[in-house]
Write an enzyme that holds these catalytic residues in place. Structure first.
Site, PDB file in Angstrom:
ATOM      1  N   ASN A 100      35.309  44.197   9.986  1.00  9.35           N
ATOM      2  CA  ASN A 100      34.909  45.394  10.739  1.00  9.35           C
ATOM      3  C   ASN A 100      33.423  45.415  11.068  1.00  9.35           C
ATOM      4  OD1 ASN A 100      37.553  46.045  10.456  1.00  9.35           O
ATOM      5  ND2 ASN A 100      37.252  47.725   8.999  1.00  9.35           N
ATOM      6  N   THR A 145      21.185  61.003  58.491  1.00 12.01           N
ATOM      7  CA  THR A 145      21.912  61.833  57.534  1.00 12.01           C
ATOM      8  C   THR A 145      23.251  62.068  58.190  1.00 12.01           C
ATOM      9  OG1 THR A 145      21.085  63.883  58.489  1.00 12.01           O
ATOM     10  CG2 THR A 145      19.806  62.974  56.669  1.00 12.01           C
ATOM     11  N   HIS A 146      24.304  62.152  57.392  1.00 11.58           N
ATOM     12  CA  HIS A 146      25.677  62.267  57.932  1.00 11.58           C
ATOM     13  C   HIS A 146      26.016  61.085  58.846  1.00 11.58           C
ATOM     14  CE1 HIS A 146      25.550  66.534  56.629  1.00 11.58           C
ATOM     15  NE2 HIS A 146      24.305  66.466  57.057  1.00 11.58           N
ATOM     16  N   SER A 267      36.570  33.813  60.939  1.00 17.21           N
ATOM     17  CA  SER A 267      37.968  34.194  61.111  1.00 17.21           C
ATOM     18  C   SER A 267      38.698  32.974  61.642  1.00 17.21           C
ATOM     19  CB  SER A 267      38.059  35.346  62.103  1.00 17.21           C
ATOM     20  OG  SER A 267      39.330  35.328  62.751  1.00 17.21           O
ATOM     21  N   LYS A 273      33.517  35.753  64.988  1.00 18.55           N
ATOM     22  CA  LYS A 273      33.363  36.673  63.859  1.00 18.55           C
ATOM     23  C   LYS A 273      32.565  36.107  62.687  1.00 18.55           C
ATOM     24  CE  LYS A 273      36.431  39.631  62.778  1.00 18.55           C
ATOM     25  NZ  LYS A 273      37.345  40.724  62.628  1.00 18.55           N
ATOM     26  N   ASN A 275      32.553  37.681  59.249  1.00 19.42           N
ATOM     27  CA  ASN A 275      33.043  38.782  58.419  1.00 19.42           C
ATOM     28  C   ASN A 275      32.212  38.900  57.136  1.00 19.42           C
ATOM     29  OD1 ASN A 275      35.059  39.450  60.217  1.00 19.42           O
ATOM     30  ND2 ASN A 275      36.535  38.032  59.289  1.00 19.42           N
ATOM     31  N   GLU A 280      31.683  43.056  51.229  1.00 17.99           N
ATOM     32  CA  GLU A 280      32.867  43.901  50.999  1.00 17.99           C
ATOM     33  C   GLU A 280      33.329  43.796  49.554  1.00 17.99           C
ATOM     34  OE1 GLU A 280      35.671  42.610  53.999  1.00 17.99           O
ATOM     35  OE2 GLU A 280      34.326  43.225  55.616  1.00 17.99           O
ATOM     36  N   GLN A 312      39.973  46.696  19.314  1.00 18.47           N
ATOM     37  CA  GLN A 312      40.003  45.329  19.840  1.00 18.47           C
ATOM     38  C   GLN A 312      40.044  45.346  21.375  1.00 18.47           C
ATOM     39  OE1 GLN A 312      42.071  42.160  17.574  1.00 18.47           O
ATOM     40  NE2 GLN A 312      43.545  42.240  19.267  1.00 18.47           N
TER      41      GLN A 312
HETATM   42  N1  ARG Z   1      39.777  41.167  16.249  1.00 20.84           N
HETATM   43  C1  ARG Z   1      39.399  42.395  15.665  1.00 20.84           C
HETATM   44  C2  ARG Z   1      38.717  43.290  16.707  1.00 20.84           C
HETATM   45  O1  ARG Z   1      38.337  42.795  17.709  1.00 20.84           O
HETATM   46  C3  ARG Z   1      38.448  42.133  14.529  1.00 20.84           C
HETATM   47  C4  ARG Z   1      38.411  43.209  13.497  1.00 20.84           C
HETATM   48  C5  ARG Z   1      39.657  43.226  12.693  1.00 20.84           C
HETATM   49  N2  ARG Z   1      39.570  44.182  11.645  1.00 20.84           N
HETATM   50  C6  ARG Z   1      40.641  44.700  11.062  1.00 20.84           C
HETATM   51  N3  ARG Z   1      40.474  45.592  10.134  1.00 20.84           N
HETATM   52  N4  ARG Z   1      41.852  44.295  11.390  1.00 20.84           N
HETATM   53  O2  ARG Z   1      38.548  44.473  16.536  1.00 20.84           O
END
Ligand code: ARG
Length: 451
Positions: A100, A145-146, A267, A273, A275, A280, A312
């Site tokens: 984490n 403007t506009h 084109s 042309k 383009n 775009e 994730q």
């Molecule tokens: N692949 C996970 C993510 O991108 C990594 C963290 C996983 N942590 C867990 N407690 N399962 O968030």
């Protein structure tokens, strides 16, 4: 399909999060050094871990590292390879750490680099706009403007409006970088750790100014990614507006500019042309960037603290944004650099469409002391007279004007001259070439001083 295959298909993130590998390794090396520094890892284990990680870094950058989906994500892939290379000592690396805080760190480092490269690209597009603005600081075009012809301006002044936008974007990047300066490593799963780690050590080693102040926030916060996506969205919106103007200017009907030939598409059946496909696409790609910001906001908005696998889904919107924006900024820089400007056409359009009507009204105020509202009314009648005679304002004779108001004198006619009208707009930030040159000088300084 077996349940385990379903789990792998829905759970695996390595197909995209392999892009974090370089930062995952850098973070792990810093973590190993810190563990050694506080005496949790022996010097031997730490050295082995570090050299194994360096080998993996080379495998990754050489394109020979084999990412495996069954290992789920980049973190498990790197750790498992480390195990193969150095054996059991690899298992000690994950002490006082969780995926984490690890993923929060990797993603933060990736986003920080994306912000830095965005800033560099912004400064390049500003440089090119400044050069073109300098070149055209006194070239007259109609201002709108506009999308209705409003008043004469200089093309340089118009380009400088975009310089202001992109310089504001640079300052948004700077703000985002200031907030991205806290290191999540050490938060572990969510509560911190009972090991005597030195979080400032890893923070400094990885270029952060300090550790995060709250371990729960450290693993659940993705504001830095939102900052990036919002900044990117604003940049994309600015690019899209400029792209739209380039598309309009380069129509045969406007004829103000031609896009550089290599940056247009022919084109297959109409040989005349050019383009504006890249312009775009710059305009259209803003849509996915805005969508990506929306995606991450929605992913996060219902999540209790701290970590959920929902998070994730934070990476692809950011990766996709960075890829799109990098391309768009490169394309826009090249388009502005190679733009062929038709100053004659711009100028002749600025003298038509009654663009100097305001200047006549201003003269009635200045020259005759009339209240502006009355001057506005008189000018309106003169415009209608010109329209009826199918003439431009400057094509009317003094006698014709005097049929509307006999007080008008020769001097009033001079107000209709576009160069005079433009040069007179000397108010701060105004379109007078004098002000435009000052603005260019000042913006050059802001662009080089990294804001
Ligand atoms: N692949 C996970 C993510 O991108 C990594 C963290 C996983 N942590 C867990 N407690 N399962 O968030």
């Amino acid at each position: 399909m077996g349940a385990s295959q379903i789990l792998e298909d829905i759970n695996a993130s390595v197909d995209f999060d392999h892009r974090l590998a370089q930062y995952d390794i850098e973070g792990s090396i810093a973590h190993a050094k810190m563990l050694e520094h506080v005496g949790i890892l022996t010097a031997e284990d730490s050295a082995q871990i570090q050299s194994g990680l360096l080998q993996i870094a080379e495998e990754v950058s050489g394109g020979i590292f084999e990412f495996k989906r069954e290992l789920e994500d980049v973190h498990m892939n790197v750790e498992s390879r480390l195990q193969q290379i150095i054996g059991p000592a690899a298992g000690r690396l994950h002490t006082a750490r969780s995926r984490n805080d690890q993923v929060a760190l990797d993603f933060k480092m990736w986003t920080r680099a994306a912000l830095e490269s965005l800033d560099e690209q912004l400064s390049n597009v500003v440089d090119v706009l400044l050069q073109r603005a300098q070149q055209h600081h006194a070239d007259i075009m109609p201002g709108f403007t506009h999308l209705q012809c409003a008043q004469p301006i200089t093309f340089g002044h118009h380009l400088m409006a975009y310089v202001e936008m992109f310089l504001r974007d640079r300052s948004r990047v700077k703000d985002a970088l200031a907030r991205i300066s806290e290191c999540p490593l050490g938060a572990a799963a969510l509560a911190g750790t009972s090991y005597p780690i030195d979080s400032q050590f890893t923070a400094s080693a990885l270029g952060f100014s300090r550790p995060c102040r709250n371990s729960i926030d450290a693993v659940s916060d993705r504001d830095f990614a939102l900052d990036y996506l919002f900044t990117a969205s604003t940049v994309s919106m600015h690019l899209s507006r400029l792209a739209e103007e380039l598309i309009i200017w380069s129509t045969t009907q406007f004829g103000f500019a031609r896009l550089p030939e290599q940056l247009t598409a022919g084109s297959s059946i109409m040989p005349q042309k050019r383009n504006p496909d890249p312009a775009e696409l710059i305009r259209a790609k803003s849509a996915r960037v805005f969508g990506n910001l929306q995606t991450l906001l929605v992913v996060l908005k219902g999540l209790p603290l701290a970590y959920f696998k929902d998070m994730q889904e934070d990476k692809e919107p950011v990766f996709d944004t960075a890829d799109s924006l990098r391309l768009c900024l490169r394309a826009m820089t090249a388009i502005v650099e190679g733009l062929e400007v038709n100053t004659k056409r711009m100028r002749s359009d600025a003298t038509s469409g009654f663009a100097t009507a305001t200047d006549l009204a201003d003269w009635l105020v200045r020259g005759l002391g009339l209240p502006f509202r009355e001057a506005h009314g008189i000018t309106g009648r003169i415009v209608r007279l010109a329209e009826a005679a199918q003439l431009e304002l400057h094509e009317l004779t003094l006698e014709q004007m005097q049929t509307v108001d006999p007080r008008i004198q020769e001097d009033g006619l001079k107000a209709l001259d576009v160069d005079r009208a433009t040069a007179a707009r000397l108010s701060a930030g105004g379109t007078s070439p004098v002000r435009v040159l000052e603005a260019i000088d000042e913006a050059k300084q802001r662009n080089t001083s990294r804001n």
